[in-house]
Design a protein around this motif. Sequence first.
Motif, PDB file in Angstrom:
ATOM      1  N   TYR A  98      -0.548   1.904  -9.118  1.00  0.00           N
ATOM      2  CA  TYR A  98       0.540   1.926  -8.143  1.00  0.00           C
ATOM      3  C   TYR A  98       1.243   0.580  -8.170  1.00  0.00           C
ATOM      4  N   GLU A 101       4.404  -5.361  -4.643  1.00  0.00           N
ATOM      5  CA  GLU A 101       5.672  -6.083  -4.570  1.00  0.00           C
ATOM      6  C   GLU A 101       5.989  -6.763  -5.899  1.00  0.00           C
ATOM      7  N   ALA A 128       1.345  -0.431   5.099  1.00  0.00           N
ATOM      8  CA  ALA A 128       2.594  -1.185   4.901  1.00  0.00           C
ATOM      9  C   ALA A 128       3.559  -0.288   4.138  1.00  0.00           C
ATOM     10  N   THR A 129       3.720  -0.493   2.826  1.00  0.00           N
ATOM     11  CA  THR A 129       4.644   0.357   2.057  1.00  0.00           C
ATOM     12  C   THR A 129       4.055   1.731   1.742  1.00  0.00           C
ATOM     13  N   GLY A 131       1.949   2.374  -0.672  1.00  0.00           N
ATOM     14  CA  GLY A 131       1.594   2.522  -2.084  1.00  0.00           C
ATOM     15  C   GLY A 131       0.095   2.695  -2.305  1.00  0.00           C
ATOM     16  N   GLU A 155       0.005   0.280  11.755  1.00  0.00           N
ATOM     17  CA  GLU A 155       1.092   0.781  10.900  1.00  0.00           C
ATOM     18  C   GLU A 155       2.313  -0.114  11.083  1.00  0.00           C
ATOM     19  N   LEU A 159       8.447  -0.148   7.527  1.00  0.00           N
ATOM     20  CA  LEU A 159       8.386  -0.045   6.068  1.00  0.00           C
ATOM     21  C   LEU A 159       8.338   1.413   5.584  1.00  0.00           C
ATOM     22  N   ASP A 160       8.288   2.366   6.540  1.00  0.00           N
ATOM     23  CA  ASP A 160       8.327   3.804   6.209  1.00  0.00           C
ATOM     24  C   ASP A 160       7.229   4.245   5.248  1.00  0.00           C
ATOM     25  N   GLY A 161       6.079   3.594   5.308  1.00  0.00           N
ATOM     26  CA  GLY A 161       4.974   3.935   4.398  1.00  0.00           C
ATOM     27  C   GLY A 161       4.544   5.378   4.502  1.00  0.00           C
ATOM     28  N   ARG A 164       5.629   8.130   2.088  1.00  0.00           N
ATOM     29  CA  ARG A 164       5.068   8.244   0.732  1.00  0.00           C
ATOM     30  C   ARG A 164       3.779   9.056   0.712  1.00  0.00           C
TER      31      ARG A 164
END
Length: 176
Positions: A98, A101, A128-129, A131, A155, A159-161, A164
């Motif tokens: 994955y 940054e 966070a992200t 990923g 959360e 970052l809208d994690g 995903r």
Amino acid sequence: MRPDEIQRLADGIRDVQDFPKPGILFKDITPALGDGELFEIATRGLAETAGGARIDKIVGIDARGFIFGAAVAHLLGAGFVPIRKKGKLPWATEIESYSLEYGEAEIEIHKDAVGPGEKILVVDDLLATGGTAAAALKLIDRIGGEVVSVSFLIELAFLDGRERLGDAPVQALLTY
Ligand code: AMP
């Protein structure tokens, strides 16, 4: 968790500016870990994200997910499975890459750590992200686990994690 417990837990998270690099506001959980009452509130809160469903195994993500995940497994009478950074697990593994940054990372799970249809609660300290958690979900899916919830202490919603993480139910005790 009661509202006053959520507030006490939030007070136990320390913001550290510019760690590990400039521009990052690091959420330091060690004050909450070092306080017995806060650690109990956090682990109970995470265990409650199972919603009373039967959980066969907690999957904890390297490394802070191990601390909370092991305690939650004990509370729920479930097994504990580590997802580790590449090169740490001794047996046959599934592996997933994955993006971070800067650059790529890889995590692994033992192929036989979860059986087909087993009910899984995934635990980590912070979303966070997304990923890392997305890669963890792919690994669990590949070996047949059914994820009941992906549960975080914290959360970072901006970052809208969770977008995903597909259809998996995502829960967090504290949201920023
Ligand atoms: P991500 O894959 O972007 O969702 O990152 C998740 C992992 O990175 C978590 O396991 C956290 O331990 C760590 N992490 C990312 N951002 C932060 C932050 N601001 N504060 C503390 N830990 C973080």
